[in-house]
Design an enzyme around this catalytic site. Structure first.
Site, PDB file in Angstrom:
ATOM      1  N   CYS B  22      -6.460  13.426  -9.811  1.00  0.00           N
ATOM      2  CA  CYS B  22      -5.635  12.016  -9.503  1.00  0.00           C
ATOM      3  C   CYS B  22      -6.640  11.174 -10.430  1.00  0.00           C
ATOM      4  O   CYS B  22      -7.390  10.680  -9.296  1.00  0.00           O
ATOM      5  CB  CYS B  22      -5.030  11.930  -8.268  1.00  0.00           C
ATOM      6  SG  CYS B  22      -4.310   9.862  -8.046  1.00  0.00           S
ATOM      7  N   LYS B  49       5.133  18.443  -1.877  1.00  0.00           N
ATOM      8  CA  LYS B  49       5.007  17.777  -0.842  1.00  0.00           C
ATOM      9  C   LYS B  49       5.160  17.914   1.060  1.00  0.00           C
ATOM     10  O   LYS B  49       6.139  18.015   0.741  1.00  0.00           O
ATOM     11  CB  LYS B  49       4.987  16.461  -1.130  1.00  0.00           C
ATOM     12  CG  LYS B  49       4.703  15.488  -2.196  1.00  0.00           C
ATOM     13  CD  LYS B  49       5.303  14.407  -2.512  1.00  0.00           C
ATOM     14  CE  LYS B  49       4.664  14.593  -4.621  1.00  0.00           C
ATOM     15  NZ  LYS B  49       5.137  12.654  -4.908  1.00  0.00           N
ATOM     16  N   VAL B  62       0.002   9.251  -4.063  1.00  0.00           N
ATOM     17  CA  VAL B  62      -1.483   9.513  -3.334  1.00  0.00           C
ATOM     18  C   VAL B  62      -2.054   8.281  -4.448  1.00  0.00           C
ATOM     19  O   VAL B  62      -2.143   8.463  -5.623  1.00  0.00           O
ATOM     20  CB  VAL B  62      -2.555  10.351  -3.645  1.00  0.00           C
ATOM     21  CG1 VAL B  62      -1.796  12.067  -2.577  1.00  0.00           C
ATOM     22  CG2 VAL B  62      -2.133  11.128  -5.078  1.00  0.00           C
ATOM     23  N   GLU B  75      -1.295   2.022  -3.264  1.00  0.00           N
ATOM     24  CA  GLU B  75      -1.601   1.674  -4.384  1.00  0.00           C
ATOM     25  C   GLU B  75      -2.859   2.259  -5.335  1.00  0.00           C
ATOM     26  O   GLU B  75      -3.409   0.535  -4.054  1.00  0.00           O
ATOM     27  CB  GLU B  75      -1.064   0.210  -4.636  1.00  0.00           C
ATOM     28  CG  GLU B  75       0.408   0.074  -4.686  1.00  0.00           C
ATOM     29  CD  GLU B  75       1.317   1.264  -5.863  1.00  0.00           C
ATOM     30  OE1 GLU B  75       2.315   1.500  -5.244  1.00  0.00           O
ATOM     31  OE2 GLU B  75       1.183   1.124  -6.856  1.00  0.00           O
ATOM     32  N   SER B  76      -3.239   2.452  -5.338  1.00  0.00           N
ATOM     33  CA  SER B  76      -4.399   2.034  -5.910  1.00  0.00           C
ATOM     34  C   SER B  76      -5.939   1.330  -5.769  1.00  0.00           C
ATOM     35  O   SER B  76      -6.256   1.239  -5.180  1.00  0.00           O
ATOM     36  CB  SER B  76      -5.143   3.105  -6.864  1.00  0.00           C
ATOM     37  OG  SER B  76      -4.896   2.650  -8.534  1.00  0.00           O
TER      38      SER B  76
END
Lengths: 244, 231
Positions: B22, B49, B62, B75-76
Site C-alpha cells: 500500500c 479484513k 491502512v 489518514e496517511s
C-alpha cells in the site's frame, strides 16, 4: 461594518502594491465560505490584516500572479510570500502568529482535529449542490438526505465526546473550519437538515455566542441579495450591500 | 478475517497497521524509519479484513497508528505529521511556518497522481489510455515546474524532507506500470527520482518490480492472497 467591506477588484484594476510590514493581506470575497474560515482565524487571533476582495466572475489579470487558478482565499505577507488553500492558510496563521493557539498543542489532539476535518469533506459540496438545485427549482431530496447523513456522523462525534465543541469544551480551530457552511444553512434554505441532530444544533447555538463568529456574521438579507444577483450571473453580486 | 485481535501496544513502541504494497502505508513506514522510531508492523489483508480492524479505523483502511495509550491515528498524511510532532528528533517538516505551508501546497499539487496511477493499473493494456496519459503528463509537468522554480534537488530544498517521502511511493509504481517514459520530459523530476533511490531510508524499504507486478495481478483479480504475495 467589518473591515473587509470593500468593493471588489476586477479586470482592468491596478494591482495592489506590496503588503506593508506588520500586516498580512487576505485576498477574499465577502460571501465565500472558504475565505470565511481564514477571516475567522485572523479575527480570533487578533492578527492585523487588510482584505482585498476579488470579483470572482471578472478576475483581475494580476490576480493570477497570486494564485495560478485565481482562487481565494490567498494570504500575502510583507515578504511577498503567498499561501493558499483555506486549511493551509489557517494553519499557517496559527503557526506564524503568537498568542491564542487555535490548534491544540498535543500532537494526538492535533491529529484528532485533522481526522475530524476529513469527516467533514463532503459537506461543502453537498450544501452547494442543494443551494444550486433549490435555486434552479430542482428537487434536492436525495442531496438533503445525503447531507443529513453527514450531519449524523458529526452528531455521533459530539455525542461520543460529550463536549459542546468539536475540539473539547472550548472553541478551537476545527469549529472555525466547519462554521462557514453551518452559518449558510438558513440562507441556502436547508436549515431543516439539522432537525434530527440536537447536539449539532446546540453547537450552532454555542458558535453564535462566540465573539469572533458574531463579529463576522453576515446579515441574512445581504446574503440573499448576493445570492439573487449571483444566480442571475450579475458580476455586481459580489459588491451587494456595500454603501458606495 | 477470523484472526484474534492483537493485544495492547507495549510501552516504548508504536504500532502501524499496514499492507506491504500500500503506497499510503509506505508513507508512514518511511517516516517511522527516517525518524528512527521504534515500531511494530501488523499487516492487514485488505481483501479479507478482520472484523476487529474496524475498531482501529471505522473506514477499515491502512495505515493506522496505535500508541501504547490506545490512541488511534489514521489518514496517511495525518499519521506522518503526527509522528513528526510526537517524536521531536529528526524533524521532517520545516520549523518555519511558511516553509511548512509550502510543503503542504506542493502536497496539494500532487493530489491527483494517486487516483491516476490506480486508473492506469486498472486499465493496463485493456483500454485506450491516451486520456489518462495526457493527464499524468500534465500532473508531472506541474511537479517539474515546482522543482525548476525552486532550483533544488528535493521538493523541500536541498535535503530530503517530509514532502519527498509523502509523494515517493507512487513513483515506485512507475517502473512496474511501464510508465518510466513519463519522466523523460521532466528532467528535474527524473533526477529527483534517482536521488530518492539513493536515499538510505528509501533503499532500506525497496519495492521489487516483479513482486509488485505479482501483487497487482492478484489484487486486480480480487484474490485474498494478493496482500501476502512474495512471502
Amino acid at each position: 461594518m467589518t473591515d473587509d467591506a470593500t468593493r471588489t477588484l476586477g479586470k482592468g484594476s491596478i494591482p495592489p502594491g506590496p503588503v506593508p510590514e506588520g500586516i498580512i493581506r487576505l485576498y477574499s470575497m465577502r460571501f465565500c465560505p472558504y475565505a470565511h474560515r481564514t477571516r475567522l482565524v485572523l479575527r480570533a487571533k487578533g492578527i492585523r490584516h487588510e482584505v482585498i476582495n476579488i470579483n470572482l466572475r471578472n478576475k483581475p489579470e494580476w490576480y493570477f500572479t497570486k494564485h495560478p487558478f485565481g482562487q481565494i482565499p490567498v494570504l500575502e505577507n510583507s515578504k511577498c510570500q503567498l499561501i493558499y488553500e483555506s486549511v493551509i492558510a489557517c494553519e499557517y496563521l496559527d503557526d506564524a502568529y503568537p498568542g491564542r493557539k487555535l490548534y491544540p498543542y498535543d500532537p494526538y489532539e492535533r491529529a484528532r482535529q485533522k481526522m475530524l476535518l476529513e469527516l467533514f469533506y463532503k459537506v461543502p459540496h453537498l450544501t452547494k449542490e442543494c443551494l444550486v438545485a433549490l435555486r434552479c427549482g430542482r428537487d434536492c431530496a436525495d442531496l438533503k438526505l445525503a447531507l443529513r447523513q453527514e450531519f449524523c456522523n458529526l452528531e455521533e462525534i459530539l455525542g461520543y465526546q460529550n463536549t459542546v465543541f468539536f475540539g473539547g469544551d472550548c472553541i478551537s480551530m476545527i469549529d472555525y473550519l466547519f462554521w462557514p457552511w453551518f452559518e449558510r444553512l438558513d440562507v441556502y434554505g436547508i436549515a431543516d437538515c439539522v432537525n434530527h441532530t440536537p447536539a449539532l444544533r446546540l453547537w450552532i447555538a454555542a458558535m453564535k455566542q462566540d465573539p469572533t463568529v458574531c463579529s463576522l456574521l453576515t446579515d441574512k438579507n445581504t446574503f440573499l441579495g448576493f445570492l439573487n444577483l449571483y444566480f442571475q450571473n450579475n458580476p455586481g453580486a459580489f459588491d451587494y450591500g456595500l454603501s458606495c | 478475517m477470523g484472526s484474534a485481535p492483537p493485544g495492547p501496544v507495549p510501552e516504548g513502541l508504536i504500532r502501524v497497521y499496514s499492507m506491504r504494497f500500500c503506497p499510503y502505508a509506505k508513507r508512514t513506514l518511511l517516516v517511522l524509519r527516517a525518524k528512527g522510531i521504534r515500531h511494530e508492523v501488523i499487516n492487514i489483508n485488505l481483501k479479507n479484513k478482520p472484523e476487529w480492524f474496524f475498531k482501529k479505523n471505522p473506514l477499515g483502511l491502512v495505515p493506522v497508528l496505535e500508541t501504547s495509550l490506545g490512541q488511534l491515528v489514521y489518514e496517511s498524511a495525518i499519521t506522518c505529521e503526527y509522528l513528526d510532532e510526537a517524536y521531536p528528533e529528526k524533524k521532517l517538516l520545516p520549523g518555519d511556518p511558511y516553509e511548512k505551508a509550502c510543503q503542504k501546497m506542493v502536497f496539494e499539487s500532487f493530489s491527483k497522481v494517486p487516483s491516476l496511477m490506480v486508473s492506469f493499473l486498472r486499465k493496463q493494456n485493456k483500454e485506450d489510455c491516451s486520456d489518462l496519459k495526457e493527464e499524468l503528463h500534465k500532473e508531472f509537468s506541474k511537479l517539474e515546474e515546482i522543482l525548476t522554480n525552486k532550483k533544488t534537488t528535493f521538493f523541500g530544498g536541498n535535503s530530503l524532507s517530509m514532502i519527498d517521502y509523502l509523494i515517493w511511493p507512487w513513483f515506485e509504481w512507475l517502473e512496474a506500470l511501464e510508465l518510466n517514459e513519463y519522466v523523460d520530459h521532466t528532467p528535474n523530476l527524473k533526477l529527483w527520482m534517482a536521488s530518492m533511490k539513493n536515499d538510505p531510508i528509501v533503499s532500506s524499504l525497496p519495492t521489487d518490480v516483479k513482486t509488485l507486478r505479482g501483487f497487482f495481478n492478484l489484487y486486480l483479480q480480487n484474490s485474498p492472497e494478493a496482500c501476502d504475495y512474495g512471502l
